[in-house]
Enzyme design. Structure first.
Site, short mmCIF file in Angstrom:
data_model
loop_
_atom_site.label_atom_id
_atom_site.label_comp_id
_atom_site.label_asym_id
_atom_site.label_seq_id
_atom_site.Cartn_x
_atom_site.Cartn_y
_atom_site.Cartn_z
N HIS A 20 7.21 22.70 -10.22
CA HIS A 20 8.22 21.50 -10.03
C HIS A 20 9.70 21.97 -10.28
O HIS A 20 10.55 21.44 -9.24
CB HIS A 20 7.75 20.53 -11.15
CG HIS A 20 6.71 19.54 -11.15
ND1 HIS A 20 5.64 19.81 -11.98
CD2 HIS A 20 6.06 19.10 -9.76
CE1 HIS A 20 4.72 19.10 -11.60
NE2 HIS A 20 4.98 18.55 -10.29
N LYS A 44 -1.79 6.20 -12.82
CA LYS A 44 -2.26 7.43 -13.37
C LYS A 44 -2.28 7.35 -14.94
O LYS A 44 -1.32 6.73 -15.46
CB LYS A 44 -1.72 8.58 -12.90
CG LYS A 44 -1.68 8.95 -11.40
CD LYS A 44 -0.78 10.28 -11.30
CE LYS A 44 -0.94 10.65 -9.83
NZ LYS A 44 -0.29 11.99 -9.67
N ARG A 94 2.05 22.34 -1.98
CA ARG A 94 1.46 23.61 -2.34
C ARG A 94 0.41 23.96 -1.38
O ARG A 94 0.48 25.39 -1.30
CB ARG A 94 0.82 23.29 -3.84
CG ARG A 94 1.50 22.83 -4.90
CD ARG A 94 1.19 22.59 -6.05
NE ARG A 94 -0.22 21.64 -5.64
CZ ARG A 94 -0.74 20.66 -6.25
NH1 ARG A 94 -0.51 20.56 -7.60
NH2 ARG A 94 -1.36 19.70 -5.84
N SER A 132 0.00 20.05 -12.38
CA SER A 132 0.06 19.56 -13.50
C SER A 132 -1.51 19.16 -14.21
O SER A 132 -1.77 19.20 -15.24
CB SER A 132 0.75 18.11 -13.57
OG SER A 132 2.15 18.55 -13.44
#
Length: 167
Positions: A20, A44, A94, A132
């Protein structure tokens, strides 16, 4: 670099990783002002509270001075971006697996905000595998995460793991 474009980099950042941070750094090379928008994350289950995630993001953003600010948002991202005058939305990619979801999201955002462009940035090779979710899982199982997060975030993760009695 454009002189007046505000870019918004949204995410839950639970926690903010070196990937990040790398995307933030790359965004500051393209835009004069970047807003890291920390989502309340109603969909979430976050390890860290919204206040904790904002605090960690601000610590990470500090070296960028007033070029990077951190704010929270809830509700539609569109409302946040438009209210801040954002003209670009930064999304990190990614791997190919991220692309399909992000491509669909960009299409939906273009429909909601035709005046806002989505810019995909990839982190440096050494950060492309970091997520994460993986960082949280490793930390909760007692593993070392110092290669994946800043020292400040690592300290906060260790404190959180201890507070949950999982060390």
């Amino acid at each position: 670099m454009t002189t007046d474009v505000i870019a918004v980099y949204p995410g839950t950042f639970d926690p903010m990783t070196l990937g990040h941070e790398d995307v933030v750094r790359r965004a500051t090379q393209l835009f004069p002002r970047v807003i890291v928008a920390v989502a309340a994350g109603h969909h979430k289950k976050a390890l860290f509270s919204l206040a904790e995630r904002i605090e960690m993001a601000r610590a990470v953003a500090e070296p960028f001075g007033d070029r990077v600010t951190v704010e929270s948002f809830s509700g539609l991202l569109r409302d946040f971006v438009v209210a801040r005058g954002g003209k670009a939305m930064v999304r990190g990619l990614r791997a190919v697996t991220d692309f399909d979801y992000e491509f669909q999201l960009a299409g939906m955002n273009r429909s909601l905000m035709p005046e806002v462009e989505t810019v995909f940035l990839t982190p440096s090779d050494k950060y492309q595998f970091i997520s994460s979710t993986f960082v949280r899982e490793i930390a909760m199982l007692g593993g070392e995460v110092d290669k994946f997060v800043s020292p400040h975030v690592q300290q906060r993760l260790a404190e959180k793991v201890r507070s949950l009695g999982r060390e």
